[in-house]
Write an enzyme that holds these catalytic residues in place. Structure first.
Site, mmCIF file in Angstrom:
data_model
loop_
_atom_site.group_PDB
_atom_site.id
_atom_site.type_symbol
_atom_site.label_atom_id
_atom_site.label_comp_id
_atom_site.label_asym_id
_atom_site.label_seq_id
_atom_site.Cartn_x
_atom_site.Cartn_y
_atom_site.Cartn_z
ATOM 1 C CB CYS A 71 -1.005 -0.130 1.269
ATOM 2 S SG CYS A 71 -1.799 1.312 1.662
ATOM 3 C CB CYS A 74 0.359 1.738 4.166
ATOM 4 S SG CYS A 74 -1.516 1.134 3.877
#
Length: 146
Positions: A71, A74
């Site tokens: 991600c 993230c």
């Protein structure tokens, strides 16, 4: 002694529960089991076993960043989350859970988008927010819901 005077703190290293006087928080207390610092100034990496210990046993609020290694947002937020851990300890413990490696826990909390942060108090979800944030916004959110 009551919980307020000596709350339970879960060690970020060996995950043993420790009772620490609030007055001792500022003196960098060590774990009674592994003798490592209880407040590391960094997010704790959780797995299936340590997740329930930290969320369920700690008397401190615990903010868990549900993330995954693939991600992009993230990964971009990771340094900000680490900075927020330094800013918020010892009043709040910050932790990370890799949703790819621990899908059952992510499913248990209905994680549909990442990054998602959940603030737990006394083992229960108290607040949740999704999306990447900078360190100041993370700290502001935690203080506003904590």
């Amino acid at each position: 002694m009551n919980e307020e005077a000596s709350p339970h703190i879960v060690c970020p290293h060996c995950h043993t529960t420790n009772r620490v006087k609030r007055a001792d928080f500022s003196s960098a207390p060590d774990c009674g089991s592994c003798h490592q610092p209880l407040f590391a100034g960094a997010p704790v990496s959780l797995d299936a076993a340590s997740f329930d210990k930290h969320v369920g046993r700690s008397h401190l609020p615990v903010v868990v960043d549900f993330w995954a290694p693939w991600c992009g947002p993230c990964l971009q937020m990771a340094p900000a989350f680490a900075q927020a851990a330094k800013d918020l300890e010892p009043q709040v413990q910050l932790a990370k859970l890799d949703t790819e490696a621990h899908q059952a826990i992510a499913g248990r909390f209905g994680i549909r988008s990442i990054p998602t942060m959940i603030l737990f108090k006394e083992g229960r979800e108290a607040a949740r927010v999704s999306g990447a944030m900078n360190a100041a916004d993370i700290a502001r959110w935690v203080r506003s819901v904590g």
